[in-house]
Design an enzyme around this catalytic site. Structure first.
Site, PDB file in Angstrom:
ATOM      1  N   ARG A 184      -7.183 -37.969  17.913  1.00  0.00           N
ATOM      2  CA  ARG A 184      -6.440 -38.787  17.759  1.00  0.00           C
ATOM      3  C   ARG A 184      -5.633 -39.250  19.360  1.00  0.00           C
ATOM      4  O   ARG A 184      -6.251 -40.037  20.193  1.00  0.00           O
ATOM      5  CB  ARG A 184      -5.321 -38.904  17.096  1.00  0.00           C
ATOM      6  CG  ARG A 184      -4.545 -40.464  17.611  1.00  0.00           C
ATOM      7  CD  ARG A 184      -2.938 -40.071  16.483  1.00  0.00           C
ATOM      8  NE  ARG A 184      -4.113 -40.636  14.786  1.00  0.00           N
ATOM      9  CZ  ARG A 184      -3.155 -40.727  13.767  1.00  0.00           C
ATOM     10  NH1 ARG A 184      -1.886 -39.963  13.429  1.00  0.00           N
ATOM     11  NH2 ARG A 184      -3.925 -41.380  12.720  1.00  0.00           N
ATOM     12  N   GLU A 223      -3.203 -21.587  13.560  1.00  0.00           N
ATOM     13  CA  GLU A 223      -3.246 -19.605  13.019  1.00  0.00           C
ATOM     14  C   GLU A 223      -2.903 -19.150  13.440  1.00  0.00           C
ATOM     15  O   GLU A 223      -2.365 -17.526  13.351  1.00  0.00           O
ATOM     16  CB  GLU A 223      -5.022 -18.985  13.161  1.00  0.00           C
ATOM     17  CG  GLU A 223      -5.486 -20.119  12.005  1.00  0.00           C
ATOM     18  CD  GLU A 223      -5.773 -20.681  10.467  1.00  0.00           C
ATOM     19  OE1 GLU A 223      -4.527 -20.180   9.857  1.00  0.00           O
ATOM     20  OE2 GLU A 223      -6.591 -21.504  10.108  1.00  0.00           O
ATOM     21  N   ASN A 241       0.320 -23.043   1.835  1.00  0.00           N
ATOM     22  CA  ASN A 241      -1.150 -22.389   1.196  1.00  0.00           C
ATOM     23  C   ASN A 241      -1.810 -23.490   0.921  1.00  0.00           C
ATOM     24  O   ASN A 241      -2.988 -23.442   0.305  1.00  0.00           O
ATOM     25  CB  ASN A 241      -0.532 -21.295  -0.209  1.00  0.00           C
ATOM     26  CG  ASN A 241       0.373 -22.314  -1.283  1.00  0.00           C
ATOM     27  OD1 ASN A 241       0.504 -23.808  -1.324  1.00  0.00           O
ATOM     28  ND2 ASN A 241       0.248 -21.831  -2.595  1.00  0.00           N
ATOM     29  N   PHE A 268      -9.692 -10.437  15.794  1.00  0.00           N
ATOM     30  CA  PHE A 268      -8.666 -10.997  14.890  1.00  0.00           C
ATOM     31  C   PHE A 268      -8.722 -11.300  13.550  1.00  0.00           C
ATOM     32  O   PHE A 268      -7.963 -12.778  12.806  1.00  0.00           O
ATOM     33  CB  PHE A 268      -7.574 -12.963  15.896  1.00  0.00           C
ATOM     34  CG  PHE A 268      -7.417 -11.916  16.722  1.00  0.00           C
ATOM     35  CD1 PHE A 268      -6.989 -11.093  17.519  1.00  0.00           C
ATOM     36  CD2 PHE A 268      -6.175 -13.131  17.518  1.00  0.00           C
ATOM     37  CE1 PHE A 268      -6.352 -10.524  18.680  1.00  0.00           C
ATOM     38  CE2 PHE A 268      -5.315 -12.644  18.647  1.00  0.00           C
ATOM     39  CZ  PHE A 268      -5.715 -11.681  19.481  1.00  0.00           C
ATOM     40  N   TRP A 302      -6.764  -9.279  11.578  1.00  0.00           N
ATOM     41  CA  TRP A 302      -5.961  -8.465  10.694  1.00  0.00           C
ATOM     42  C   TRP A 302      -5.715  -7.699  10.285  1.00  0.00           C
ATOM     43  O   TRP A 302      -4.790  -7.363   9.341  1.00  0.00           O
ATOM     44  CB  TRP A 302      -4.809  -9.282  10.533  1.00  0.00           C
ATOM     45  CG  TRP A 302      -4.537 -10.650  11.969  1.00  0.00           C
ATOM     46  CD1 TRP A 302      -4.285 -11.608  11.158  1.00  0.00           C
ATOM     47  CD2 TRP A 302      -3.925 -10.126  12.485  1.00  0.00           C
ATOM     48  NE1 TRP A 302      -4.417 -12.511  12.434  1.00  0.00           N
ATOM     49  CE2 TRP A 302      -3.717 -11.363  13.465  1.00  0.00           C
ATOM     50  CE3 TRP A 302      -3.379  -8.953  13.604  1.00  0.00           C
ATOM     51  CZ2 TRP A 302      -3.504 -11.510  15.062  1.00  0.00           C
ATOM     52  CZ3 TRP A 302      -2.745  -9.117  15.243  1.00  0.00           C
ATOM     53  CH2 TRP A 302      -2.908 -10.877  15.610  1.00  0.00           C
ATOM     54  N   LYS A 350      -4.429 -27.584   6.690  1.00  0.00           N
ATOM     55  CA  LYS A 350      -3.623 -26.679   8.371  1.00  0.00           C
ATOM     56  C   LYS A 350      -4.626 -27.670   9.207  1.00  0.00           C
ATOM     57  O   LYS A 350      -4.208 -28.465   9.928  1.00  0.00           O
ATOM     58  CB  LYS A 350      -3.156 -25.917   8.002  1.00  0.00           C
ATOM     59  CG  LYS A 350      -2.195 -26.051   6.909  1.00  0.00           C
ATOM     60  CD  LYS A 350      -1.430 -24.484   6.997  1.00  0.00           C
ATOM     61  CE  LYS A 350      -2.681 -23.832   6.239  1.00  0.00           C
ATOM     62  NZ  LYS A 350      -3.056 -23.778   5.384  1.00  0.00           N
ATOM     63  N   THR A 351      -5.046 -26.863   9.279  1.00  0.00           N
ATOM     64  CA  THR A 351      -6.013 -27.207  10.696  1.00  0.00           C
ATOM     65  C   THR A 351      -7.111 -28.034  10.930  1.00  0.00           C
ATOM     66  O   THR A 351      -7.483 -28.272  12.241  1.00  0.00           O
ATOM     67  CB  THR A 351      -7.463 -25.433  10.347  1.00  0.00           C
ATOM     68  OG1 THR A 351      -6.677 -24.104  10.569  1.00  0.00           O
ATOM     69  CG2 THR A 351      -8.292 -25.832  11.452  1.00  0.00           C
ATOM     70  N   THR A 352      -7.677 -28.778   9.798  1.00  0.00           N
ATOM     71  CA  THR A 352      -8.272 -29.782  10.320  1.00  0.00           C
ATOM     72  C   THR A 352      -7.529 -31.018  10.329  1.00  0.00           C
ATOM     73  O   THR A 352      -7.578 -32.064  11.140  1.00  0.00           O
ATOM     74  CB  THR A 352      -8.642 -30.752   8.580  1.00  0.00           C
ATOM     75  OG1 THR A 352      -8.481 -29.870   7.248  1.00  0.00           O
ATOM     76  CG2 THR A 352     -10.281 -29.989   8.067  1.00  0.00           C
ATOM     77  N   LYS A 396      -4.680 -26.594   1.196  1.00  0.00           N
ATOM     78  CA  LYS A 396      -5.826 -26.663   2.462  1.00  0.00           C
ATOM     79  C   LYS A 396      -5.271 -28.268   3.131  1.00  0.00           C
ATOM     80  O   LYS A 396      -5.119 -28.789   3.450  1.00  0.00           O
ATOM     81  CB  LYS A 396      -7.489 -26.993   2.439  1.00  0.00           C
ATOM     82  CG  LYS A 396      -8.463 -27.501   2.546  1.00  0.00           C
ATOM     83  CD  LYS A 396      -9.239 -27.001   1.879  1.00  0.00           C
ATOM     84  CE  LYS A 396     -10.387 -28.086   2.831  1.00  0.00           C
ATOM     85  NZ  LYS A 396     -11.076 -27.603   4.333  1.00  0.00           N
TER      86      LYS A 396
HETATM   87  P1  ATP Z   1      -8.961 -26.327   6.588  1.00  0.00           P
HETATM   88  O1  ATP Z   1      -9.736 -25.470   8.084  1.00  0.00           O
HETATM   89  O2  ATP Z   1      -9.813 -26.695   6.257  1.00  0.00           O
HETATM   90  O3  ATP Z   1      -8.296 -27.589   7.428  1.00  0.00           O
HETATM   91  P2  ATP Z   1      -6.431 -24.493   5.971  1.00  0.00           P
HETATM   92  O4  ATP Z   1      -6.287 -25.020   7.787  1.00  0.00           O
HETATM   93  O5  ATP Z   1      -5.067 -25.581   5.275  1.00  0.00           O
HETATM   94  O6  ATP Z   1      -7.978 -25.851   6.015  1.00  0.00           O
HETATM   95  P3  ATP Z   1      -6.340 -21.746   5.995  1.00  0.00           P
HETATM   96  O7  ATP Z   1      -5.102 -21.501   5.455  1.00  0.00           O
HETATM   97  O8  ATP Z   1      -5.883 -21.968   7.419  1.00  0.00           O
HETATM   98  O9  ATP Z   1      -6.270 -23.531   5.567  1.00  0.00           O
HETATM   99  O10 ATP Z   1      -7.383 -21.292   5.447  1.00  0.00           O
HETATM  100  C1  ATP Z   1      -9.066 -20.869   6.138  1.00  0.00           C
HETATM  101  C2  ATP Z   1      -9.904 -21.274   4.903  1.00  0.00           C
HETATM  102  O11 ATP Z   1      -9.568 -20.731   3.083  1.00  0.00           O
HETATM  103  C3  ATP Z   1     -10.415 -22.819   5.028  1.00  0.00           C
HETATM  104  O12 ATP Z   1     -11.907 -22.416   3.931  1.00  0.00           O
HETATM  105  C4  ATP Z   1     -10.105 -23.253   3.268  1.00  0.00           C
HETATM  106  O13 ATP Z   1     -10.140 -23.882   3.046  1.00  0.00           O
HETATM  107  C5  ATP Z   1      -9.189 -22.067   2.732  1.00  0.00           C
HETATM  108  N1  ATP Z   1      -8.138 -22.659   1.629  1.00  0.00           N
HETATM  109  C6  ATP Z   1      -7.214 -23.095   1.961  1.00  0.00           C
HETATM  110  N2  ATP Z   1      -5.751 -23.185   0.807  1.00  0.00           N
HETATM  111  C7  ATP Z   1      -6.518 -22.903  -0.183  1.00  0.00           C
HETATM  112  C8  ATP Z   1      -6.185 -22.288  -1.423  1.00  0.00           C
HETATM  113  N3  ATP Z   1      -5.625 -23.141  -1.929  1.00  0.00           N
HETATM  114  N4  ATP Z   1      -7.267 -21.799  -2.208  1.00  0.00           N
HETATM  115  C9  ATP Z   1      -8.808 -21.219  -2.146  1.00  0.00           C
HETATM  116  N5  ATP Z   1      -8.760 -21.471  -0.571  1.00  0.00           N
HETATM  117  C10 ATP Z   1      -8.322 -22.367   0.425  1.00  0.00           C
HETATM  118 MG    MG Z   2      -6.218 -23.207   8.939  1.00  0.00          MG
END
Ligand code: ATP
Ligand code: MG
Length: 173
Positions: free
Chosen positions: A26, A105, A12, A68, A70, A16-18, A14
């Protein structure tokens, strides 16, 4: 000889995508081809979409059908789109054209039961040898984690949104 890995970024927090984008950079730096498939996108204009265009020929980015989120009232239609998107991803994996295939995702399709877990795990673990697959998203099913070679769980310790700091370009999108 390289060993193809199944990599999962979940949790949960932040990042994962980055993290997946960092891996794509890389690989591209070595001249290795990456297919980056985004299964869900919000309404923002995401910086990575433009950045990746500068890596044309190295990183192929595909954003799967709109809707998408959901949140649609039409679950049948969502499931159909999910299957279509997964079919596309499977074709990219099977093509053997890529050093790395990222399914950003993707966990939500499994979490919400939009696609069947067993055949999916079969594809993710029997991909062309030497090819890496990266899956991101919250709520990764336990069996996906069991099947993976590398799992990192992003754990939310603090997030600026909780202090009322709004999403900013270059940070969230
Ligand atoms: P990022 O894309 O920044 O790497 P993520 O892929 O880990 O984040 P997701 O779960 O895909 O995050 O959620 C997408 C959005 O939700 C992002 O804008 C991210 O900043 C936000 N987000 C992620 N974690 C949290 C959190 N713990 N509380 C609030 N917002 C969050
Ligand atoms: Mg993400």
């Amino acid at each position: 000889m390289s060993k193809g890995l199944l990599i999962v970024f979940t949790g949960n927090g932040k990042g994962k995508t980055t993290a997946a984008l960092g891996m794509a950079m890389r690989a591209a730096g070595h001249g290795l081809k990456v297919c980056f498939i985004q299964f869900i996108k919000g309404g923002w204009h995401y910086g990575e979409l433009d950045a990746v265009k500068r890596f044309a020929g190295l990183i192929d980015l595909h954003v799967m059908g709109k809707g998408f989120t959901w949140k649609s009232d039409n679950i049948e239609e969502d499931a159909r789109l999910a299957r279509e998107a997964w079919d596309f991803a499977r074709t990219m994996i099977a093509s053997g054209l890529y050093h790395t295939v990222v399914l950003d995702e993707f966990t939500y399709l499994l979490h919400y039961g939009m696609i069947a877990l067993d055949p999916c795990l079969d594809t993710l673990t029997n991909h062309p040898s030497g090819q890496h697959i990266v899956v991101t998203g919250r709520y990764a099913p336990e069996r996906l984690l069991d099947a993976a070679d590398l799992v990192t769980e992003m754990h939310a310790v603090k997030h600026p949104l909780t202090s009322g700091i709004k999403a900013q370009p270059g940070i969230e999108f």
